[in-house]
Scaffold this active site. Structure first.
Site, PDB file in Angstrom:
ATOM      1  N   HIS A 145       0.745  -1.720  -0.051  1.00  0.00           N
ATOM      2  CA  HIS A 145      -0.214   0.108  -0.434  1.00  0.00           C
ATOM      3  C   HIS A 145       0.629   1.328  -0.060  1.00  0.00           C
ATOM      4  O   HIS A 145       0.540   2.195  -0.209  1.00  0.00           O
ATOM      5  CB  HIS A 145      -1.171   0.089   1.194  1.00  0.00           C
ATOM      6  CG  HIS A 145       0.088   0.051   2.621  1.00  0.00           C
ATOM      7  ND1 HIS A 145      -0.144  -0.820   3.669  1.00  0.00           N
ATOM      8  CD2 HIS A 145      -0.053   1.021   3.469  1.00  0.00           C
ATOM      9  CE1 HIS A 145       0.671  -1.061   4.935  1.00  0.00           C
ATOM     10  NE2 HIS A 145       0.711   1.228   4.405  1.00  0.00           N
ATOM     11  N   ASP A 175       0.501  -7.498   1.300  1.00  0.00           N
ATOM     12  CA  ASP A 175       0.779  -6.163   1.849  1.00  0.00           C
ATOM     13  C   ASP A 175       2.117  -6.137   1.917  1.00  0.00           C
ATOM     14  O   ASP A 175       3.016  -5.287   1.844  1.00  0.00           O
ATOM     15  CB  ASP A 175       0.135  -5.657   2.575  1.00  0.00           C
ATOM     16  CG  ASP A 175      -0.169  -3.648   2.279  1.00  0.00           C
ATOM     17  OD1 ASP A 175       0.083  -3.601   1.705  1.00  0.00           O
ATOM     18  OD2 ASP A 175      -0.058  -3.529   4.047  1.00  0.00           O
ATOM     19  N   SER A 259       4.833   2.441   7.653  1.00  0.00           N
ATOM     20  CA  SER A 259       4.455   1.461   7.038  1.00  0.00           C
ATOM     21  C   SER A 259       5.800   0.622   6.072  1.00  0.00           C
ATOM     22  O   SER A 259       6.494   1.951   6.207  1.00  0.00           O
ATOM     23  CB  SER A 259       3.014   1.513   6.086  1.00  0.00           C
ATOM     24  OG  SER A 259       2.266   2.255   6.908  1.00  0.00           O
TER      25      SER A 259
END
Length: 415
Positions: A145, A175, A259
């Site tokens: 993402h 992911d 992230s």
């Protein structure tokens, strides 16, 4: 004289402990618990995932304080060494962090390229981990993402240099994404450890770029709060989970921009890839990371530039629990004892399912000995417990009669 200095040091130590005890007692009274619906956010991509409600527990400190007081009382006649263990641990962690920090880089997701200027604005930023250096190239793992939708991707090194990156492969289910950059300025490569032997309470350190490159290389420290946590992921935003991700829970602060960064242990080894946290104002200290042992095989596949291949049956289906009672009886002719399964809506031509004789309206209840209660359960079992080329036994109902067939899983992408 030496004995007097030791006793004076011991008395000073006791006074300090008593002061800390009071401070802890006051802090304990200020703590409170919260409960409510939780939402997991994958930062940088704006994806929100649903998580089941959980009751948070108030963390009290009064009992700990009392136990500490008793320990001091029992040892009042002993001479306590004055070695500062806390500083020794801090020094050890500082060394572990320094060994990996230069391998944690920034990631810029550029979705609008300005033709008239040399640079373009990043639509989002995240973090990544340099895990391999080979010849002219270095390889970076990050979250899917973080780079999703990018026209260009740049890696921002710890020296501030921006390096053009090539996206070798991405995988939405896990992911994860792998990037390749020039190795010319890469001086540090992270050591990928293992997540297999983690225990709750182990030290966990998150390194990344919260809120962008302004706070690049930020380090937060906590513990492993939970293992094998299951988080449902809605990839197509239809309100239904498409996948269940198993993650490590930590209370090390993970913020937007973290992230794709590293979660490391006290040895400086990467044990997870930071991915998401609970995005609720009343909740603190609940972040999640992809276990590095789960990530490694995906990273290896993505590095080749090929799409991740998973076992394939060749059906589309709906969960039996969503079928109206009238259709269960009239169309599927199921007995009331059959409560769970998936109803085949379509069979792909030439697929393993067609070869095995499966048809529309067949109700699949088991694959091998694993009960299949939903499409999510089917995917989870196939992707985690089987391999391409495996022969599996399918138990299903047709016109109310239980039957079995065998099929060989193929390597085509899909379900």
């Amino acid at each position: 004289m030496n004995e007097e200095r030791d006793m004076q040091s011991y008395n000073n130590s006791n006074e300090q402990k008593n002061k800390e005890k009071k401070d802890k007692h006051l802090g304990g009274m200020l703590l409170s618990g919260v409960a409510g619906g939780l939402v997991v956010a994958l930062f940088s991509g704006g994806i929100f995932l649903s998580v089941l409600d959980e009751d948070s527990q108030t963390a009290g400190t009064e009992q700990v304080t009392e136990e500490t007081s008793q320990d001091v009382a029992q040892s009042s006649d002993e001479v306590i060494p004055t070695t500062n263990v806390v500083n020794d641990e801090a020094n050890s962690l500082s060394e572990a962090i320094s060994n990996v920090s230069d391998a944690v880089v920034g990631i810029s997701n550029i979705q609008q390229v300005n033709l008239w200027e040399e640079s373009s604005d990043a639509a989002g930023t995240g973090s990544g981990v340099v895990y391999k250096k080979e010849g002219d190239y270095a390889y970076v793992v990050t979250n899917n993402h973080v780079v999703e939708g990018a026209q260009e991707v740049e890696v921002v090194l710890t020296n501030g240099e921006h390096v053009q990156a090539q996206v070798l492969g991405t995988d939405a289910l896990t992911d994860l994404a792998v990037l390749r950059i020039s190795s010319e300025q890469i001086t540090t490569v992270a050591n990928l450890g293992t997540s297999e032997n983690l225990t709750v309470g182990d030290t966990a350190i998150a390194i990344g770029n919260p809120l962008g490159t302004e706070f690049a290389g930020s380090v937060t420290r906590g513990i492993i709060s939970g293992l094998d946590r299951a988080v449902d992921v809605d990839l197509n935003s239809d309100g239904m989970p498409d996948w269940t991700t198993e993650v490590i829970q930590t209370d090390a602060a993970i913020n937007p921009g973290n992230s794709g960064g590293a979660l490391i242990n006290a040895k400086g080894e990467v044990i997870g890839i930071n991915s998401m946290k609970i995005a609720l104002e009343a909740v603190e200290g609940i972040g999640f990371a992809i276990p590095i042992d789960d990530a490694k095989p995906i990273i290896e596949q993505l590095e080749t530039g090929e799409e991740v291949q998973r076992p394939f049956i060749g059906i589309s289906a709906v969960d039996l629990e969503t079928v109206p009672a009238r259709h269960k009886q009239e169309t599927l002719r199921l007995d009331e004892s059959v409560e769970n399964g998936i109803v085949i809506a379509d069979v792909e031509v030439g697929s393993p399912a067609e070869v095995a004789g499966l048809q529309r309206y067949d109700v699949v209840t088991k694959i091998n000995d694993q009960e299949i209660e939903s499409m999510l359960a089917l995917k989870s079992y196939l992707y985690r417990q089987t391999n391409i080329g495996d022969e599996v036994t399918v138990t299903f109902y047709r016109d109310g009669e239980e039957q079995t067939t065998t099929l060989t899983l193929s390597e085509q992408s899909g379900i």
